[in-house]
Scaffold this motif. Structure first.
Motif, PDB file in Angstrom:
ATOM      1  N   ASN A 253       3.351  62.312  86.511  1.00 21.41           N
ATOM      2  CA  ASN A 253       2.707  62.917  87.403  1.00 21.41           C
ATOM      3  C   ASN A 253       3.450  63.865  88.881  1.00 21.41           C
ATOM      4  O   ASN A 253       4.253  63.692  88.600  1.00 21.41           O
ATOM      5  CB  ASN A 253       2.932  61.384  87.851  1.00 21.41           C
ATOM      6  N   GLU A 254       1.920  63.992  90.011  1.00 18.68           N
ATOM      7  CA  GLU A 254       2.871  65.170  90.317  1.00 18.68           C
ATOM      8  C   GLU A 254       3.820  64.254  91.149  1.00 18.68           C
ATOM      9  O   GLU A 254       3.961  62.941  91.631  1.00 18.68           O
ATOM     10  CB  GLU A 254       1.878  65.218  91.154  1.00 18.68           C
ATOM     11  N   GLU A 255       5.409  65.240  91.577  1.00 21.45           N
ATOM     12  CA  GLU A 255       6.366  64.812  92.939  1.00 21.45           C
ATOM     13  C   GLU A 255       6.465  65.698  93.871  1.00 21.45           C
ATOM     14  O   GLU A 255       6.437  66.827  93.745  1.00 21.45           O
ATOM     15  CB  GLU A 255       7.018  64.486  92.215  1.00 21.45           C
ATOM     16  N   SER A 256       6.624  65.617  95.419  1.00 16.90           N
ATOM     17  CA  SER A 256       6.878  66.532  96.917  1.00 16.90           C
ATOM     18  C   SER A 256       8.048  67.230  95.583  1.00 16.90           C
ATOM     19  O   SER A 256       7.898  68.490  96.384  1.00 16.90           O
ATOM     20  CB  SER A 256       7.038  65.485  97.409  1.00 16.90           C
ATOM     21  N   ASN A 257       8.439  66.611  94.686  1.00 22.29           N
ATOM     22  CA  ASN A 257       9.687  67.761  94.708  1.00 22.29           C
ATOM     23  C   ASN A 257      10.191  69.089  93.444  1.00 22.29           C
ATOM     24  O   ASN A 257      10.308  69.485  93.357  1.00 22.29           O
ATOM     25  CB  ASN A 257      11.670  67.649  94.448  1.00 22.29           C
ATOM     26  N   ASP A 258       8.242  68.886  93.273  1.00 28.18           N
ATOM     27  CA  ASP A 258       7.848  69.871  92.041  1.00 28.18           C
ATOM     28  C   ASP A 258       8.191  71.299  92.467  1.00 28.18           C
ATOM     29  O   ASP A 258       8.167  72.034  91.072  1.00 28.18           O
ATOM     30  CB  ASP A 258       6.844  69.317  91.627  1.00 28.18           C
TER      31      ASP A 258
ATOM     32  N   GLN B 226      -2.056  68.749  94.566  1.00 29.69           N
ATOM     33  CA  GLN B 226      -1.442  68.115  95.722  1.00 29.69           C
ATOM     34  C   GLN B 226       0.281  68.645  96.277  1.00 29.69           C
ATOM     35  O   GLN B 226       0.116  68.866  97.459  1.00 29.69           O
ATOM     36  CB  GLN B 226      -0.575  66.665  96.218  1.00 29.69           C
ATOM     37  N   PHE B 227       0.180  69.437  95.962  1.00 28.29           N
ATOM     38  CA  PHE B 227       1.638  69.744  96.282  1.00 28.29           C
ATOM     39  C   PHE B 227       2.292  71.361  95.495  1.00 28.29           C
ATOM     40  O   PHE B 227       2.928  72.174  96.417  1.00 28.29           O
ATOM     41  CB  PHE B 227       3.367  68.983  95.341  1.00 28.29           C
ATOM     42  N   ASP B 228       1.995  72.439  94.657  1.00 33.75           N
ATOM     43  CA  ASP B 228       2.077  73.472  93.874  1.00 33.75           C
ATOM     44  C   ASP B 228       1.252  74.205  94.397  1.00 33.75           C
ATOM     45  O   ASP B 228      -0.129  74.294  95.197  1.00 33.75           O
ATOM     46  CB  ASP B 228       1.923  73.616  92.653  1.00 33.75           C
ATOM     47  N   ALA B 229       1.856  75.397  95.620  1.00 33.12           N
ATOM     48  CA  ALA B 229       0.923  76.186  96.264  1.00 33.12           C
ATOM     49  C   ALA B 229       0.132  77.381  94.945  1.00 33.12           C
ATOM     50  O   ALA B 229       0.349  77.482  94.454  1.00 33.12           O
ATOM     51  CB  ALA B 229       1.713  77.826  97.246  1.00 33.12           C
TER      52      ALA B 229
END
Length: 352
Positions: free
Chosen positions: A154-159, A231-234
């Motif tokens: 799962n994606e996480e905010s600290n990826d 969700q998080f990666d540019a």
């Protein structure tokens, strides 16, 4: 992190084959024909495979696969095969039958794509991102210019911090499986520094190419290649799709549907010849295609290369991997989530 391999359980594994018997599933000649690949490229290039846990039979099983299909020997003895732990030594982690199947799939798919390539197997001590990431860094430290990762979570905010720690390696082609659970994004496929590899169903037909492809998955979702909007990666500069402001997954694809799967040989707590699928098949295969195309530019992010040459890929326009309203789960002309820009048609899309 979980490995992204799928083994067919409706077929009985075979430890050995009769004189006139052949393994079920696509072999190297099928894949070279389907994707228009040269049979003699990549000589001396090293493709690294990063997995968790140990496969004690990795080298022996690889020898059986390559012998079956008439591929050149790839052993420790001749310098073609090397197995190390995440610290670069031989203190291998605990053996695991599930990851052993994954490792067999990975080394067999590199062999199918690039028979002349050297193979470096880096075994992480656990399936935690920290250990797998350390194994990626070790692979690059060992000089590999092509590194395949057949796992995700799962994606996480600290990826984004993991991106910088483990996957920001200019001049190295890093491939990652997009996932096997249908529409939805996993990490590290979402990393802006990697080539996220989706999956197709591959079938022989009477076309000029001799093969056709559609998305691996169904509109019901839950099974098939992963895709979507991070969700998080540019969003990397080379991605121009407008339905996702962040990183879109995937970039390219190759066969991954176990129903149109690959012959793999694995004997560690397994029955020998099996048929495998999953984006764990497509990621190492694409790493091998990058190796056929030649060393990336020193400061380049090789994930950008296919975006400069979309016309050099087989555009996959049929199928879906879940329920959404747009291209992020539905194939169509040009870029789409499940198959990215398409599948290899030779190696021209995988060089600058």
């Amino acid at each position: 992190m979980a490995c992204q391999s799928v083994v067919r359980t409706d077929l009985t594994p075979k430890m050995s084959l009769g004189r006139h018997d052949t393994p079920k599933g696509f072999g190297p000649a099928d894949l070279q024909a389907a994707y228009n690949l040269p049979k003699d490229g990549g000589k001396g290039a090293t493709v690294a495979i990063v997995d968790a846990n140990d496969d004690p039979n990795a080298e022996k099983d690889l020898a059986a696969y390559r012998s079956q299909y008439g591929l050149p020997e790839c052993s420790t003895g001749n310098g073609c095969f090397k197995k190390i732990d995440q610290d670069g030594g031989s203190n291998y982690p605990t053996p695991d039958s599930g990851w052993a199947g994954e490792i067999s799939l990975d080394v067999d798919m590199v062999s199918a794509a690039c028979p002349q390539c050297h193979i470096l197997l880096v075994e992480a001590k656990s399936a935690n991102m920290e250990d797998l990431g350390a194994a990626v860094n070790q692979a690059v430290k060992q000089g590999a210019k092509y590194v395949s990762n057949s796992y995700g979570g799962n994606e996480e905010s600290n990826d984004t911090s993991a991106d910088n720690q483990y996957f920001k390696h200019p001049g190295v082609a890093i491939t990652v499986s997009s996932g096997d659970s249908g529409y939805g994004v996993e990490y590290p496929a979402a990393s802006q520094y990697v080539t996220a590899v989706g999956g197709t169903s591959l079938k022989k037909d009477s076309s000029t190419r001799g093969y056709s492809e559609s998305v691996w998955g169904t509109s019901a979702g839950g099974d098939g290649a992963g895709s979507g909007c991070s969700q998080f990666d540019a969003k990397p500069s080379w991605q121009k799709d407008t339905g996702c402001t962040k990183r879109s997954v995937a970039d390219v694809a190759a066969v991954a549907d176990p129903a149109t799967g690959l012959a793999v040989y694995d004997t560690y707590q397994s029955g020998g010849w099996n048929v495998y699928g999953g984006t764990s098949a497509s990621s190492p295969f694409i790493a091998g295609v990058y190796a056929l195309a030649g060393a990336p530019g020193t400061g380049d992010v090789p994930a950008s290369y296919p975006y400069a040459h979309p016309d050099k890929l087989n555009d996959v326009t049929d199928g879906s991997n879940g329920s959404c309203s747009d291209y992020l789960c539905k194939a169509g002309k040009g870029y789409d989530g499940p198959t990215g820009l398409g599948t290899p048609n030779g190696v021209a899309a995988f060089t600058k």
